[in-house]
Enzyme design. Structure first.
Site, PDB file in Angstrom:
ATOM      1  N   GLU A  53      37.896  34.536  34.726  1.00  0.00           N
ATOM      2  CA  GLU A  53      37.791  35.854  34.844  1.00  0.00           C
ATOM      3  C   GLU A  53      36.901  36.763  33.673  1.00  0.00           C
ATOM      4  OE1 GLU A  53      38.310  40.771  36.629  1.00  0.00           O
ATOM      5  OE2 GLU A  53      39.554  39.718  34.916  1.00  0.00           O
ATOM      6  N   ASP A  58      43.047  35.933  35.110  1.00  0.00           N
ATOM      7  CA  ASP A  58      42.861  37.696  34.718  1.00  0.00           C
ATOM      8  C   ASP A  58      42.680  37.929  33.212  1.00  0.00           C
ATOM      9  OD1 ASP A  58      43.064  40.324  36.669  1.00  0.00           O
ATOM     10  OD2 ASP A  58      44.594  40.950  35.125  1.00  0.00           O
TER      11      ASP A  58
HETATM   12  C1  NOJ Z   1      41.314  42.374  37.006  1.00  0.00           C
HETATM   13  C2  NOJ Z   1      41.477  42.063  38.831  1.00  0.00           C
HETATM   14  O1  NOJ Z   1      41.209  41.192  39.414  1.00  0.00           O
HETATM   15  C3  NOJ Z   1      42.182  43.474  38.414  1.00  0.00           C
HETATM   16  O2  NOJ Z   1      42.456  43.579  39.934  1.00  0.00           O
HETATM   17  C4  NOJ Z   1      43.244  44.093  38.134  1.00  0.00           C
HETATM   18  O3  NOJ Z   1      43.320  45.630  38.499  1.00  0.00           O
HETATM   19  C5  NOJ Z   1      42.860  43.900  36.495  1.00  0.00           C
HETATM   20  N1  NOJ Z   1      42.086  42.696  36.115  1.00  0.00           N
HETATM   21  C6  NOJ Z   1      44.081  43.938  35.725  1.00  0.00           C
HETATM   22  O4  NOJ Z   1      44.961  43.237  36.060  1.00  0.00           O
END
Ligand code: NOJ
Length: 562
Positions: A272, A209
């Site tokens: 990500e 993440d």
């Molecule tokens: C990316 C995640 O995919 C999202 O759902 C989340 O709110 C943010 N990062 C913060 O962790």
């Protein structure tokens, strides 16, 4: 053929948003029992692996991206034993399992943060986070001008143990998600240990993440931005952004790669990482860092061939710099579903701003038709593909969720000006009947449109013309055609509103054509392997796609596309 340990280079991974996948215990929330009961569906679909969104104990202020304990399972989702059983059952079906690690921040209910609040300024416990004195004579102004991605400021002031207003802590997301200090060696060691905890339980890898986050500039400079969230996600050139894409983050991933590589088979990482510059993204994909990183390029354009072509070129170029596979996504749990994105008039839009949620002029049937072609496009591109649960059913964004049911913190933090991401997180329809369409025995945490009865998985499984049937055929075909999992990719000349390319070489090469224009176009000559819609007189109708094996003549009595 790629070596078995390189399975991630061309894998199709199914994203399970656990809360909304299947509810096994009748509490209205999806869980591991529900997921296990539907694993055969995923094996039949033909995917290679699952990525499960965060499953940890959490106050669920941000759908579980606020983790209170990284070594356990939220009781709503099940137990650690359930997670181990899931992994074993998935492996027995030939499916790998990726979990989700959240290293940029914890929940404010994490033991470390609770300790930090109690320990007071200057303590070692506070050094695991970003606790800083405020500005101004009374310290009542935030330490920097940084905005939260979810709206509002990125700092919240605490009340000290003696009852006085005290320091401020950093949270780039919700106030319930304090950012960790990755300059603290305890944080580094803790996360490597968490990785081992799950790898020892058979987890095959992690989605990371906010992979471009983690490290912060300790001098805490102001940004001087106006504060829109889009500006926030536009990463500036150079190594000088105070909290996105800092050079220090790469040492973290080198450490993680070493942990993953110490297992047999090696464990893998998908980042990500929201970066627009290929060269910078490539740093994350160096051979001793992450295996893959999502290519979000296809999530940007509306239905427009030139934009798709540019997006594909950008993603291919970025991955080529690093010799990594492109990792395609059309949708995920943070973005409006692509059926709805493609069913509206094309426009220039911000990725996460209000315009992203503007569905004026939406034609869902048109969007669904285009989504069939888009699925065939993404599954024919070189690299790996992540499918977001429900896209195989052609689900659209749910637009009419009542304000009081909205759960995403973006809704509240934007003062209700942005609807947030709940519309793509509505529980799946499995059956055409029942109060939650087979999601569970006792309702669903977000209401499903009744029209989804017609889209239920069991209904589509019985209909050879359904979206589900198309996905199953496409995935089976992808497995059967070496060209579709090869590296070979070259554009073919064609009209501007057509995307045409070839995969692989020689007799087995596969020609792909996607028609985004208003008129039918000739299909490539050869044997039709799959078509998103009926081809009339060898022509691909508007908003349709075809895969053709050019090296072989069509059979004299052509079989229907399969
Ligand atoms: C990316 C995640 O995919 C999202 O759902 C989340 O709110 C943010 N990062 C913060 O962790």
């Amino acid at each position: 053929m790629t070596e078995p340990e390189q399975w991630w280079r061309h894998a199709v991974v199914y994203q399970v948003y656990l809360r909304s996948f299947a509810d096994g215990d009748g509490d209205g929330t999806g869980d591991l029992t529900g997921l296990r009961s539907r694993l055969a569906y995923l094996a039949d679909l033909g995917v290679d692996a699952l990525w499960v969104n965060p499953w940890y104990p959490s106050p669920l202020k941000d759908g579980g991206y606020d983790v209170a304990d990284y070594r356990d399972i939220h009781p709503q989702f099940g137990t650690l034993a359930d997670a181990e059983a899931l992994v074993a059952q998935a492996h027995a079906l030939g499916l790998r399992v990726l979990a989700d690690i959240v290293p940029n921040h914890t929940s404010d209910q994490h033991r470390w943060f609770v300790e930090a609040l109690a320990a007071g300024p200057g303590s070692p416990a506070r050094d695991r986070y970003w606790f800083v004195d405020g500005r101004g004579p009374r310290g009542d102004e935030p330490p920097t001008d940084w905005p939260s991605v979810f709206g509002g400021g990125a700092w919240t002031r605490v009340t000290e143990p003696d009852g006085r207003p005290g320091q401020w802590y950093l949270h780039l997301f919700d106030a319930s998600q304090p950012d960790l200090n990755w300059g603290n060696p305890q944080v580094v060691a803790e996360f490597e240990d968490i990785l081992r905890f799950w790898f020892d339980r058979g987890v095959d890898g992690f989605r990371i993440d906010v992979g471009h986050g983690l490290a912060k500039d300790p001098s805490l400079p102001d940004l001087g931005l106006s504060g829109s969230s889009e500006a926030l996600l536009a990463v500036p050139h150079g190594d000088d952004h105070p909290y996105w894409d800092r050079p220090e983050v790469h040492a973290v991933y080198r450490g993680w790669r070493a942990v993953g590589d110490s297992y047999d088979p090696p464990r893998v990482f998908v980042g990500e990482v929201w970066l627009d510059e290929p060269a910078r993204l490539a740093h994350y994909l160096r051979p001793d860092e992450l295996h893959t990183s999502f290519a979000f390029e296809l999530t940007d354009p509306d239905w427009d061939a030139a934009r798709f072509r540019a997006a594909i070129d950008a993603a291919v170029a970025a991955a080529a710099v690093a010799r990594a596979p492109v990792t395609w996504v059309l949708s995920n749990h943070d973005l409006p579903r692509h059926v709805s994105r493609y069913g509206r008039p094309p426009a220039e839009r911000e990725r996460f701003g209000a315009a992203a949620y503007d569905f004026t002029g939406l034609d869902v049937a048109l969007g669904r038709r285009r989504a069939r072609a888009a699925a065939m496009l993404s599954l024919a591109l070189p690299g790996s593909v992540y499918l977001y649960q429900g896209e195989e059913l052609g689900l659209e964004e749910v637009l009419d969720i009542a304000d009081e049911l909205r759960d995403d913190p973006i809704f509240a933090r934007s003062g209700g000006t942005l609807p947030g991401r709940d519309g793509c997180r509505v529980p799946l329809p499995w059956e055409p009947r029942g109060d939650s369409l087979g999601f569970g025995s006792n309702g669903a945490w977000l209401p499903q449109p009744r029209s989804w009865a017609d889209l239920a998985a069991s209904v589509q499984a019985a209909d050879p013309t359904s979206m589900l049937a198309l996905y199953r055929r496409a995935l089976a075909r992808r497995r059967a055609e070496p060209a579709l999992v090869s590296d070979g990719f070259a554009w073919r000349p064609g009209p501007p509103s057509v995307l045409a390319f070839v995969r692989g070489e020689g007799e087995d090469a596969v020609e792909v054509l996607v028609n985004l224009g208003p008129d039918p176009v000739d299909a490539p000559a050869g044997e039709v392997l799959l078509a998103s819609h009926d081809l009339a007189d060898g022509q691909v109708p508007p908003d349709a796609a075809v895969w053709v094996r050019a090296g072989r003549e069509p059979a004299s009595d052509p079989a229907p596309p399969a």
